[in-house]
Write a protein that holds these residues in place. Structure first.
Motif, mmCIF file in Angstrom:
data_model
loop_
_atom_site.group_PDB
_atom_site.id
_atom_site.type_symbol
_atom_site.label_atom_id
_atom_site.label_comp_id
_atom_site.label_asym_id
_atom_site.label_seq_id
_atom_site.Cartn_x
_atom_site.Cartn_y
_atom_site.Cartn_z
ATOM 1 N N GLY A 119 0.770 -1.227 0.000
ATOM 2 C CA GLY A 119 0.000 0.000 0.000
ATOM 3 C C GLY A 119 0.805 1.283 0.000
ATOM 4 O O GLY A 119 0.243 2.357 0.071
ATOM 5 N N ALA A 120 2.136 1.192 -0.073
ATOM 6 C CA ALA A 120 2.969 2.398 -0.052
ATOM 7 C C ALA A 120 4.205 2.179 -0.922
ATOM 8 O O ALA A 120 4.599 1.045 -1.189
ATOM 9 N N ASP A 121 4.794 3.292 -1.340
ATOM 10 C CA ASP A 121 6.035 3.206 -2.114
ATOM 11 C C ASP A 121 7.141 2.672 -1.220
ATOM 12 O O ASP A 121 7.174 2.931 -0.015
ATOM 13 N N ALA A 122 8.070 1.913 -1.820
ATOM 14 C CA ALA A 122 9.150 1.300 -1.049
ATOM 15 C C ALA A 122 10.339 1.006 -1.959
ATOM 16 O O ALA A 122 10.250 1.141 -3.182
ATOM 17 N N VAL A 123 11.449 0.595 -1.364
ATOM 18 C CA VAL A 123 12.633 0.208 -2.132
ATOM 19 C C VAL A 123 13.094 -1.214 -1.806
ATOM 20 O O VAL A 123 14.108 -1.666 -2.321
ATOM 21 N N THR A 124 12.344 -1.919 -0.954
ATOM 22 C CA THR A 124 12.633 -3.329 -0.687
ATOM 23 C C THR A 124 11.337 -4.126 -0.745
ATOM 24 O O THR A 124 10.255 -3.591 -0.518
ATOM 25 N N SER A 125 11.491 -5.413 -1.048
ATOM 26 C CA SER A 125 10.339 -6.304 -1.091
ATOM 27 C C SER A 125 10.820 -7.729 -0.844
ATOM 28 O O SER A 125 12.026 -7.979 -0.736
ATOM 29 N N THR A 126 9.880 -8.652 -0.776
ATOM 30 C CA THR A 126 10.196 -10.063 -0.581
ATOM 31 C C THR A 126 9.532 -10.867 -1.685
ATOM 32 O O THR A 126 8.338 -10.685 -1.964
ATOM 33 N N LEU A 127 10.299 -11.738 -2.307
ATOM 34 C CA LEU A 127 9.745 -12.620 -3.329
ATOM 35 C C LEU A 127 8.738 -13.565 -2.688
ATOM 36 O O LEU A 127 8.892 -13.967 -1.539
ATOM 37 N N SER A 128 7.710 -13.922 -3.423
ATOM 38 C CA SER A 128 6.666 -14.813 -2.912
ATOM 39 C C SER A 128 7.222 -16.216 -2.677
ATOM 40 O O SER A 128 8.366 -16.520 -3.044
ATOM 41 N N ALA A 129 6.385 -17.086 -2.115
ATOM 42 C CA ALA A 129 6.777 -18.479 -1.916
ATOM 43 C C ALA A 129 7.074 -19.157 -3.250
ATOM 44 O O ALA A 129 7.802 -20.149 -3.304
ATOM 45 N N GLY A 130 6.528 -18.615 -4.329
ATOM 46 C CA GLY A 130 6.815 -19.133 -5.664
ATOM 47 C C GLY A 130 8.014 -18.468 -6.322
ATOM 48 O O GLY A 130 8.370 -18.789 -7.452
ATOM 49 N N GLY A 131 8.637 -17.503 -5.629
ATOM 50 C CA GLY A 131 9.832 -16.847 -6.148
ATOM 51 C C GLY A 131 9.548 -15.724 -7.138
ATOM 52 O O GLY A 131 10.383 -15.437 -8.002
ATOM 53 N N THR A 132 8.379 -15.070 -7.026
ATOM 54 C CA THR A 132 8.035 -13.995 -7.960
ATOM 55 C C THR A 132 7.607 -12.738 -7.216
ATOM 56 O O THR A 132 7.209 -12.788 -6.055
ATOM 57 N N ASP A 133 7.679 -11.616 -7.911
ATOM 58 C CA ASP A 133 7.193 -10.341 -7.412
ATOM 59 C C ASP A 133 7.061 -9.415 -8.616
ATOM 60 O O ASP A 133 7.500 -9.750 -9.723
ATOM 61 N N SER A 134 6.476 -8.252 -8.399
ATOM 62 C CA SER A 134 6.377 -7.254 -9.461
ATOM 63 C C SER A 134 6.293 -5.876 -8.827
ATOM 64 O O SER A 134 5.970 -5.744 -7.655
ATOM 65 N N PHE A 135 6.604 -4.858 -9.624
ATOM 66 C CA PHE A 135 6.482 -3.493 -9.133
ATOM 67 C C PHE A 135 6.314 -2.536 -10.304
ATOM 68 O O PHE A 135 6.602 -2.872 -11.446
ATOM 69 N N THR A 136 5.815 -1.344 -9.973
ATOM 70 C CA THR A 136 5.657 -0.286 -10.960
ATOM 71 C C THR A 136 6.458 0.929 -10.500
ATOM 72 O O THR A 136 6.716 1.110 -9.300
ATOM 73 N N VAL A 137 6.834 1.772 -11.475
ATOM 74 C CA VAL A 137 7.639 2.961 -11.192
ATOM 75 C C VAL A 137 6.957 4.175 -11.805
ATOM 76 O O VAL A 137 6.473 4.124 -12.940
ATOM 77 N N GLY A 138 6.918 5.256 -11.056
ATOM 78 C CA GLY A 138 6.438 6.542 -11.541
ATOM 79 C C GLY A 138 7.449 7.609 -11.201
ATOM 80 O O GLY A 138 8.482 7.332 -10.584
#
Length: 163
Positions: A119-138
Motif C-alpha cells: 500500500g505504499a512506495d518502497a525500495v525493498t520487497s520479498t519474493l513470494s513463496a513461488g519466487g516472484t514479485d512485481s512493481f511499478t515505477v512513476g
C-alpha cells in the motif's frame, strides 16, 4: 645414576573442520512496460510538471496541460523472479534525461516504486513463496516553459539485488 632432562615434548592436535556453500536462484528483472508520461502541452511562458504516481495517477502543475491523446501514460512495470521468500532491494536512478534528438531535453526525477500488493512506495520487497514479485515505477517530468513540441525518449537503469 639418574639423568634429569628439562625438555618437554610439544603436543599438537588436529580437528576436522567442515566447509560449505549455498547457491541460490539468481534474481532476474524483466521490464513489462516502459515509463511514459503520455501526451501534454505546455504554455509558452509557464513551466510545470507532469507527475505520474507509482499507481498510475497522472497530474499536472504549472503550465502543463494533460491530453487524453495516445500514447497513454504508463508506469514502468517490472517482474522479478528468484529465490522463494527472499528479500531484495531496488535501486532507481536519481534522475533521467529524455531528449527529442534535436537538443531539447527534459528531466524525470523523484522516481518511486510500488511493489505488488503493497500500500505504499518502497525500495525493498520479498519474493513470494513461488519466487516472484512485481512493481511499478512513476516519477515527475519537469517541463520548461515553451518546451519544444516533439517526442522525447531516454533510457535508465533499474537494479534489483538480494539483501
Amino acid at each position: 645414576m639418574f639423568a634429569y632432562s628439562n625438555q618437554s615434548k610439544a603436543q599438537s592436535t588436529v580437528t576436522a573442520t567442515t566447509a560449505g556453500a549455498v547457491i541460490i536462484t539468481p534474481i532476474v528483472l524483466s521490464e513489462v512496460t516502459p515509463l511514459h508520461f503520455g501526451v501534454m502541452a505546455v504554455l509558452s511562458g509557464t513551466p510545470g510538471t507532469c507527475v505520474l504516481s507509482s499507481t498510475g495517477v497522472r497530474t499536472a502543475t504549472g503550465g502543463v496541460n494533460l491530453s487524453a491523446q495516445t500514447p497513454a501514460a504508463t508506469n514502468a512495470a517490472y517482474s522479478v523472479t528468484g529465490q522463494a521468500s527472499t528479500t531484495y532491494a531496488l535501486t532507481l536512478p536519481g534522475s533521467i534525461t529524455v531528449s527529442d534528438g534535436g537538443g531539447s531535453t527534459m528531466t524525470i526525477s523523484n522516481l518511486l516504486a510500488r511493489f505488488n500488493g503493497v500500500g505504499a512506495d518502497a525500495v525493498t520487497s520479498t519474493l513470494s513463496a513461488g519466487g516472484t514479485d512485481s512493481f511499478t515505477v512513476g516519477g515527475t517530468l519537469t517541463v520548461a516553459a515553451g518546451q519544444a513540441a516533439a517526442a522525447y525518449a531516454g533510457t535508465f537503469d533499474v537494479t534489483v539485488a538480494y539483501n
